[in-house]
Design an enzyme around this catalytic site. Structure first.
Site, PDB file in Angstrom:
ATOM      1  N   GLY A  70       0.798  -1.218   0.000  1.00 15.79           N
ATOM      2  CA  GLY A  70       0.000   0.000   0.000  1.00 15.79           C
ATOM      3  C   GLY A  70       0.829   1.265   0.000  1.00 15.79           C
ATOM      4  O   GLY A  70       0.460   2.263  -0.629  1.00 15.79           O
ATOM      5  N   ASN A 145      -7.573   3.932   9.711  1.00 16.86           N
ATOM      6  CA  ASN A 145      -6.939   2.683  10.120  1.00 16.86           C
ATOM      7  C   ASN A 145      -6.953   2.471  11.629  1.00 16.86           C
ATOM      8  O   ASN A 145      -6.853   1.341  12.109  1.00 16.86           O
ATOM      9  CB  ASN A 145      -5.494   2.634   9.623  1.00 16.86           C
ATOM     10  CG  ASN A 145      -4.689   3.853  10.041  1.00 16.86           C
ATOM     11  OD1 ASN A 145      -5.015   4.972   9.661  1.00 16.86           O
ATOM     12  ND2 ASN A 145      -3.644   3.648  10.812  1.00 16.86           N
ATOM     13  N   GLN A 173      -8.023  -0.432   4.358  1.00 14.90           N
ATOM     14  CA  GLN A 173      -8.697  -0.959   5.548  1.00 14.90           C
ATOM     15  C   GLN A 173     -10.124  -1.420   5.278  1.00 14.90           C
ATOM     16  O   GLN A 173     -10.685  -2.176   6.077  1.00 14.90           O
ATOM     17  CB  GLN A 173      -8.707   0.095   6.663  1.00 14.90           C
ATOM     18  CG  GLN A 173      -7.364   0.344   7.304  1.00 14.90           C
ATOM     19  CD  GLN A 173      -6.820  -0.870   8.061  1.00 14.90           C
ATOM     20  OE1 GLN A 173      -7.527  -1.842   8.318  1.00 14.90           O
ATOM     21  NE2 GLN A 173      -5.550  -0.800   8.407  1.00 14.90           N
ATOM     22  N   ALA A 194      -2.575  -6.569   0.233  1.00 16.49           N
ATOM     23  CA  ALA A 194      -2.959  -7.970   0.398  1.00 16.49           C
ATOM     24  C   ALA A 194      -3.044  -8.398   1.852  1.00 16.49           C
ATOM     25  O   ALA A 194      -3.939  -9.155   2.232  1.00 16.49           O
ATOM     26  CB  ALA A 194      -1.960  -8.863  -0.347  1.00 16.49           C
ATOM     27  N   HIS A 195      -2.116  -7.929   2.691  1.00  8.05           N
ATOM     28  CA  HIS A 195      -2.052  -8.490   4.039  1.00  8.05           C
ATOM     29  C   HIS A 195      -3.164  -8.011   4.959  1.00  8.05           C
ATOM     30  O   HIS A 195      -3.331  -8.531   6.046  1.00  8.05           O
ATOM     31  CB  HIS A 195      -0.671  -8.256   4.664  1.00  8.05           C
ATOM     32  CG  HIS A 195      -0.382  -6.863   5.112  1.00  8.05           C
ATOM     33  ND1 HIS A 195      -0.247  -6.521   6.439  1.00  8.05           N
ATOM     34  CD2 HIS A 195      -0.174  -5.723   4.413  1.00  8.05           C
ATOM     35  CE1 HIS A 195       0.042  -5.233   6.542  1.00  8.05           C
ATOM     36  NE2 HIS A 195       0.090  -4.721   5.333  1.00  8.05           N
ATOM     37  N   THR A 231      10.466  -7.755 -11.862  1.00  7.56           N
ATOM     38  CA  THR A 231       9.770  -9.025 -12.049  1.00  7.56           C
ATOM     39  C   THR A 231       8.675  -9.180 -11.006  1.00  7.56           C
ATOM     40  O   THR A 231       8.895  -8.967  -9.816  1.00  7.56           O
ATOM     41  CB  THR A 231      10.760 -10.203 -11.930  1.00  7.56           C
ATOM     42  OG1 THR A 231      11.790 -10.045 -12.908  1.00  7.56           O
ATOM     43  CG2 THR A 231      10.052 -11.531 -12.147  1.00  7.56           C
ATOM     44  N   CYS A 316       2.351   1.425  12.190  1.00  7.38           N
ATOM     45  CA  CYS A 316       3.593   2.141  11.927  1.00  7.38           C
ATOM     46  C   CYS A 316       4.122   2.802  13.191  1.00  7.38           C
ATOM     47  O   CYS A 316       5.274   3.220  13.239  1.00  7.38           O
ATOM     48  CB  CYS A 316       3.369   3.201  10.857  1.00  7.38           C
ATOM     49  SG  CYS A 316       2.773   2.510   9.301  1.00  7.38           S
TER      50      CYS A 316
END
Length: 379
Positions: A70, A145, A173, A194-195, A231, A316
């Site tokens: 993100g 968040n 979120q 994703a997490h 990649t 964070c």
């Protein structure tokens, strides 16, 4: 995992189906840009995931650019808006640090969009700000968040659209917790991670409206339609796709967490906690609470020793004693160092929420008793 994990807003536990998909991709290998059979299979995994992520938010798969997470995608959105002619940035006062910092280092003037005492952005202020000269990028996260407070994105979009601006929405979120639709929100750009969905860490996506120009911020070869060099992380992206598919399927179950959250909220509120953002619509999985005098790290350690894992707010800054940006922006400075965020997810049960409430109430009663005894001794 042993103990009670209630920190999904920081990082969700990885779903078993995601683990299986990633293991399969890791075992097979292959560069998705190669033309041989292994490369084609890797490419198929990437494009299947792209379609699943797009479907989660009602977007076209061609609008999805995968990234390292993100933070990178939010930075790319800000850079793209500036490259497209945005001369000033309007960032909500409770925005995630990665958006706020990307704005602060952009070299473009930044204005802070205030929030009210409930943490909701001030649309009257925004309307006036948009009348000032210069095309504006407006960044408002779909939900905070820390508090889980949901923002009036569609209403803000109408204002931004009328002023010819660019609306960026961090939906990291909200996706998988409440319905998220790119068309309904009318955002120019939107970001996912994703997490937060039960996928792996280190994978995110920037999604753009048709016709919105995106620039690349990582230079190299032509991966991701030339918009993000490097990649592709095939196992991570495959896991992201499965997580998005599971999140879409389980959306009704995610919404049902509200009752469990509300029961725990009632207990801690009766014991003396202030609920942050409790008067407005919030994410169903999120409880943000605070008490005066009992600092967040002390609360977290006490709960952790009882096997209950929560956070002080933004991941964070968890573990640090600095005041909560969200609480301060809401005018509640006296509570800013005592915030605790509790957030459930796909693996959370009713008993998890009940165990948290029981542990916190008992710990707070002990804290108050000790404080009273100390004050009496000092008198």
């Amino acid at each position: 995992m042993s103990g009670v994990y209630l920190d999904y807003n920081a990082s969700g536990l990885v779903r078993p189906a995601v683990q299986a998909a990633m293991a399969e991709a890791l075992a097979e290998g292959g560069n998705p840009n190669a033309v041989h059979a292994a490369g084609r299979r890797a490419r198929a995994r990437v494009e299947t995931a792209r379609a699943r992520v797009a479907e989660l938010v009602g977007a076209d798969p061609t609008a999805v650019v995968f990234s390292s997470g993100g933070t990178e995608s939010n930075a790319q959105a800000v850079a793209s808006a500036i490259a497209a002619g945005c001369e000033r940035l309007i960032v909500s006062a409770t925005e995630h640090p990665c958006v706020a910092e990307a704005a602060n280092v952009s070299g473009v003037p930044v204005e802070i969009l205030p929030v009210d005492a409930d943490g909701v952005v001030d649309l009257v202020w925004l309307a006036e700000a948009l009348k000032r000269p210069g095309r504006a990028l407006v960044a408002i996260h779909h939900a905070n968040n820390e508090s889980g407070v949901i923002q009036p994105i569609a209403e803000a979009a109408a204002l931004v659209r009328g002023a010819g601006g660019w609306l960026h929405v961090d939906a990291i979120q909200t996706a998988g917790k409440i319905p998220v639709d790119m068309r309904t929100l009318d955002a120019d750009t939107l970001t996912l991670s994703a997490h937060k969905l039960g996928g792996p860490q280190g994978v995110g996506a920037l999604i753009s409206k048709e016709g919105v120009p995106i620039i690349r911020t990582l230079h190299g070869a032509g991966q991701e339609r030339g918009l993000r060099a490097g990649t592709e992380n095939v196992p991570g992206i495959a896991g992201f796709g499965v997580a998005a598919d599971c999140a879409a399927r389980d959306l009704s179950e995610a919404m049902a967490h509200r009752a469990w959250r509300d029961a725990a909220e009632a207990r801690v509120k009766a014991a003396g906690a202030t609920i942050i953002g409790g008067a407005v619509e919030r994410l169903p999985n999120t409880l943000f609470m605070a008490v005066e005098g009992w600092d967040s790290p002390q609360q977290l350690i006490t709960l952790d020793l009882q096997g209950v894992m929560v956070s002080a707010g933004s991941a964070c800054s968890s573990g640090k004693t600095k005041p909560s940006k969200t609480i301060s922006a809401m005018g509640l400075d006296h509570l800013a160092t005592g915030g605790v965020r509790v957030s459930g997810g796909w693996g959370t049960t009713r008993d998890d929420w009940a165990r948290f409430a029981e542990a916190w109430v008992a710990a707070y009663e002990t804290y108050r008793a000790r404080t009273a005894a100390r004050q009496k001794a000092d008198a």
